[in-house]
Enzyme design. Structure first.
Site, PDB file in Angstrom:
ATOM      1  N   GLU A   1       0.957  -1.407   0.075  1.00 54.00           N
ATOM      2  CA  GLU A   1       0.046   0.150  -0.045  1.00 54.00           C
ATOM      3  C   GLU A   1       0.720   1.576   0.516  1.00 54.00           C
ATOM      4  O   GLU A   1       2.077   1.438   0.885  1.00 54.00           O
ATOM      5  CB  GLU A   1      -0.729   0.124   0.968  1.00 54.00           C
ATOM      6  CG  GLU A   1      -1.821  -1.614   1.305  1.00 54.00           C
ATOM      7  CD  GLU A   1      -2.717  -1.546  -0.055  1.00 54.00           C
ATOM      8  OE1 GLU A   1      -2.719  -0.443  -0.113  1.00 54.00           O
ATOM      9  OE2 GLU A   1      -2.995  -2.302  -0.518  1.00 54.00           O
TER      10      GLU A   1
ATOM     11  N   CYS B   1      -1.756   8.398   4.175  1.00 53.50           N
ATOM     12  CA  CYS B   1      -2.079   8.109   3.262  1.00 53.50           C
ATOM     13  C   CYS B   1      -2.996   9.067   1.715  1.00 53.50           C
ATOM     14  O   CYS B   1      -2.731   9.137   1.482  1.00 53.50           O
ATOM     15  CB  CYS B   1      -1.086   6.773   3.044  1.00 53.50           C
ATOM     16  SG  CYS B   1      -2.282   5.973   3.733  1.00 53.50           S
TER      17      CYS B   1
HETATM   18  P1  NAD Z   1       9.057   5.516   3.295  1.00 49.83           P
HETATM   19  O1  NAD Z   1       8.844   5.142   1.630  1.00 49.83           O
HETATM   20  O2  NAD Z   1       9.934   6.281   2.996  1.00 49.83           O
HETATM   21  O3  NAD Z   1       9.465   4.117   4.439  1.00 49.83           O
HETATM   22  C1  NAD Z   1       8.523   2.698   3.980  1.00 49.83           C
HETATM   23  C2  NAD Z   1       9.578   2.394   5.085  1.00 49.83           C
HETATM   24  O4  NAD Z   1      10.428   1.619   4.356  1.00 49.83           O
HETATM   25  C3  NAD Z   1      10.552   2.589   5.778  1.00 49.83           C
HETATM   26  O5  NAD Z   1      10.243   1.627   7.366  1.00 49.83           O
HETATM   27  C4  NAD Z   1      11.732   2.488   5.244  1.00 49.83           C
HETATM   28  O6  NAD Z   1      12.741   2.331   6.224  1.00 49.83           O
HETATM   29  C5  NAD Z   1      11.698   1.338   4.229  1.00 49.83           C
HETATM   30  N1  NAD Z   1      12.664   1.365   3.424  1.00 49.83           N
HETATM   31  C6  NAD Z   1      13.406   2.547   2.614  1.00 49.83           C
HETATM   32  N2  NAD Z   1      13.829   2.672   1.393  1.00 49.83           N
HETATM   33  C7  NAD Z   1      13.937   0.940   1.844  1.00 49.83           C
HETATM   34  C8  NAD Z   1      14.860  -0.156   0.740  1.00 49.83           C
HETATM   35  N3  NAD Z   1      15.329   0.861  -0.207  1.00 49.83           N
HETATM   36  N4  NAD Z   1      14.639  -1.206   1.269  1.00 49.83           N
HETATM   37  C9  NAD Z   1      13.611  -1.633   1.878  1.00 49.83           C
HETATM   38  N5  NAD Z   1      13.077  -0.765   2.996  1.00 49.83           N
HETATM   39  C10 NAD Z   1      13.061   0.426   3.005  1.00 49.83           C
HETATM   40  O7  NAD Z   1       7.889   5.611   3.806  1.00 49.83           O
HETATM   41  P2  NAD Z   1       7.510   6.728   4.999  1.00 49.83           P
HETATM   42  O8  NAD Z   1       7.779   8.023   4.893  1.00 49.83           O
HETATM   43  O9  NAD Z   1       6.950   6.071   5.880  1.00 49.83           O
HETATM   44  O10 NAD Z   1       5.625   6.480   4.923  1.00 49.83           O
HETATM   45  C11 NAD Z   1       5.008   7.991   4.159  1.00 49.83           C
HETATM   46  C12 NAD Z   1       4.195   7.179   2.142  1.00 49.83           C
HETATM   47  O11 NAD Z   1       4.227   5.384   2.947  1.00 49.83           O
HETATM   48  C13 NAD Z   1       3.960   7.902   2.169  1.00 49.83           C
HETATM   49  O12 NAD Z   1       3.661   7.445   0.883  1.00 49.83           O
HETATM   50  C14 NAD Z   1       2.567   7.787   2.351  1.00 49.83           C
HETATM   51  O13 NAD Z   1       1.267   7.696   1.297  1.00 49.83           O
HETATM   52  C15 NAD Z   1       2.951   6.077   2.086  1.00 49.83           C
HETATM   53  N6  NAD Z   1       1.146   5.319   3.365  1.00 49.83           N
HETATM   54  C16 NAD Z   1       1.034   4.708   2.630  1.00 49.83           C
HETATM   55  C17 NAD Z   1      -0.238   3.908   2.657  1.00 49.83           C
HETATM   56  C18 NAD Z   1      -1.221   3.292   2.253  1.00 49.83           C
HETATM   57  O14 NAD Z   1      -1.949   2.182   3.062  1.00 49.83           O
HETATM   58  N7  NAD Z   1      -1.881   3.126   0.717  1.00 49.83           N
HETATM   59  C19 NAD Z   1      -0.205   3.863   4.687  1.00 49.83           C
HETATM   60  C20 NAD Z   1       0.618   4.858   5.285  1.00 49.83           C
HETATM   61  C21 NAD Z   1       1.392   5.292   4.507  1.00 49.83           C
END
Ligand code: NAD
Length: 543
Positions: A293, A327
């Site tokens: 998501e 999100c």
């Molecule tokens: P992010 O993508 O920066 O990080 C999410 C997770 O991914 C973190 O644990 C991060 O450490 C990890 N990560 C980052 N790069 C990685 C890699 N190369 N390999 C493995 N793991 C990696 O997101 P964020 O800032 O924590 O959250 C905000 C984002 O999440 C926004 O884009 C938001 O829209 C989305 N979001 C979506 C939903 C949904 O249900 N659609 C819900 C909540 C948040």
């Protein structure tokens, strides 16, 4: 082995406490925040039930008071990822052999622990580390998390009860096997409930899990782990590691037993992970389940018949609660010119009343954004808007990170409907508005549909049923969660299953049986009671 058909207690949504002045919950939460603030904690990783400290520590601070220390957590490296995989694989057999009602009981107990003795603690942790106000913490860390745990247990039972027909003489059965391998849960900073649900949902279905949270959510992740432990989750079923994403990915995505990714976060990261999994496909025992998501650029469209004050309220709540870091947050709006002046006045009146500051002062509606990186990114969008001639800063536009990462709720008015902030996910308290002529309603719906690559949430405000019907049809693929005369945020488990399509994710609907189905691989079993003893069929006989 079960000796009866048991039924999960029918779930209902956890009531949201008000935290109004004079309530017991308000006092309890204030005390929990105050006492947590006084101590610095040292958070280990949890691998195979053991607390693992590496000595390589990272400090934690409240985003609204970045000089204050909440303590530190221990960062791991590739070797800890390997240890976590080994622990998950070691725990796998006995966990998947455990009767389902006992797995369910563990997570139902976790729900009751959060609803009761851990409620103030998990809410306080979410306020301190993610800068949510009391109400935002309550609807997330307490209520949504409890709902995920209780509803998922019931959905698991629904899935198990889904069984095939059987013709006379045979008995057909479906066995919902856990995946053959381990699941990797990667969670975002913005919802404590999502952080808990992403490892819990596959675990409930009998899988063992490696859980990597966002570094800015470790403080509340640790409370989740404490709850799981107290609820009786066996060692190694969920292994919590604090490892840099790419370092963890490098070990996990090259492992033959990698069976599934449960991800919530940004679209760019998810696409990168999907590509990596694709490149490594020959290494795996099975095709991994990929559930993600991701981002959104969520819209509100008002029709000329919409009530201006309802639109303004939907926008203020939808765009600025939790500083727009949902999100689902409204971040682009299309308002017809006939109601624009009224909508603007109502928004202006609401925004002039809204106070911003620490969540420890319960009168603040808006708090800080999560960290310096987010603050700088959001501020850059605002600075650019101040320079651009085709956009006007209507409200807000100021920011200050001297004490915490505070950004005023900011409303931009764009002359160009494809202006950057109408298209890109900012993930902060910035709403961009485009004003259209009422006669262009249908063309505006096309614009809404084609402006961004995302399709997460969206809303139509109208008192004209035909306009609502038209919008629902034209925007069928523009949002996975579509709202009529309501803000596009605040999905409730069991009521509005949540998820978006296109660039917003695989739309496996968190908190619904659709999601749980991704964590099992069904085996069909056909049993014949009296097997035939002759290979010949009657048609082979001579006339
Ligand atoms: P992010 O993508 O920066 O990080 C999410 C997770 O991914 C973190 O644990 C991060 O450490 C990890 N990560 C980052 N790069 C990685 C890699 N190369 N390999 C493995 N793991 C990696 O997101 P964020 O800032 O924590 O959250 C905000 C984002 O999440 C926004 O884009 C938001 O829209 C989305 N979001 C979506 C939903 C949904 O249900 N659609 C819900 C909540 C948040």
């Amino acid at each position: 082995m079960p000796k009866g058909n048991y039924y999960i207690p029918a779930p209902t949504n956890e009531p949201v406490l008000t935290y109004a002045p004079g309530t017991a919950e308000r006092e309890e939460l204030k005390d929990a925040v105050a006492s947590a603030r006084k101590v610095e904690i040292d958070i280990p990783m949890f691998i195979g039930g053991k607390e693992v400290k590496t000595g390589k520590t990272i400090k934690m601070s409240p985003p609204y008071d970045h000089q204050h220390s909440l303590g530190q957590f221990h960062e791991g490296d590739a070797s800890h990822v390997q240890q976590a995989i080994d622990a998950a694989m070691a725990a796998k057999q006995s966990w998947e052999d455990m009767a389902w009602e006992h797995r369910a009981s563990i997570f139902l107990k976790a729900a009751d622990l959060i609803a009761g003795p851990y409620r103030a603690k998990i809410n306080a942790a979410t306020m301190l580390s993610q800068s949510k106000n009391a109400f935002q913490a309550e609807i997330d860390a307490a209520c949504e998390f409890i709902d995920f745990l209780r509803f998922n247990a019931a959905y698991m039972q629904d899935i198990y009860m889904e069984q095939p027909e059987s013709a006379p003489g045979i008995w057909n059965r479906l066995e919902y096997r856990p995946l053959e391998g381990f699941v990797f849960a990667i969670t975002p900073f913005n919802f404590t409930a999502i952080a808990g649900n992403l490892p819990a949902a596959p675990a409930l279905m009998g899988n063992t899990v490696i859980w990597k949270p966002s570094y800015t959510q470790v403080y509340s992740a640790q409370v989740i782990m404490e709850v799981f432990k107290e609820a009786g989750l066996p060692d190694g079923v969920i292994n919590l590691i604090f490892v840099d994403g790419p370092v963890a990915g490098d070990v996990v995505f090259k492992h033959k037993d990698f069976a599934g990714l449960h991800f919530t976060g940004s679209t760019g990261v998810f696409k990168h992970l999907w590509k990596t999994i694709g490149e490594n496909i020959d290494l795996y025992r099975s095709y991994p389940r990929i559930v993600g998501e991701t981002g959104g650029k969520d819209f509100v469209v008002a029709h000329e018949s919409a009530h201006p004050q309802e639109v303004a309220t939907g926008l203020v709540r939808g765009a600025f609660e939790f500083q727009g870091q949902k999100c689902s947050a409204a971040s682009r709006a299309y308002i017809p010119s006939n109601i624009w002046s009224d909508v603007k006045d109502h928004m202006g009146a609401a925004l002039s009343e809204i106070s911003m500051g620490t969540p420890e002062d319960f009168t603040n509606f808006v708090n800080a954004v999560i960290d310096k990186k987010a603050f700088d990114k959001i501020a850059a969008y605002i600075d650019q808007a101040k320079k651009d001639s085709n956009v006007e800063v209507l409200f807000g536009g100021n920011y200050d990170d001297s004490v915490g990462y505070f950004i005023e709720p900011t409303v931009l008015l764009a002359k160009d409907p494809k202006y950057t902030t109408m298209c890109e996910e900012i993930f902060g308290p910035v709403l961009t508005i485009y004003v259209y002529e009422p006669k262009d309603f249908e063309a505006t719906l096309e614009l809404v549909d084609e402006t961004s690559p995302y399709a997460l949430t969206g809303a139509i405000f109208s008192r004209d049923r035909e306009a609502i019907e038209l919008a629902a049809r034209r925007l069928r693929n523009s949002a996975g969660n579509f709202y009529i005369n309501d803000k596009p945020t605040g999905a409730v488990v069991g009521q509005q299953p949540f998820g978006g399509a296109r660039g917003s994710g695989t739309n496996d609907k968190a908190g619904a049986s659709m999601n749980l189905l991704r964590w099992v691989s069904a085996r069909t079993i056909k049993e014949t009671f009296v097997p035939p003893k002759n290979y010949r069929y009657p048609f082979l006989d001579k006339d």
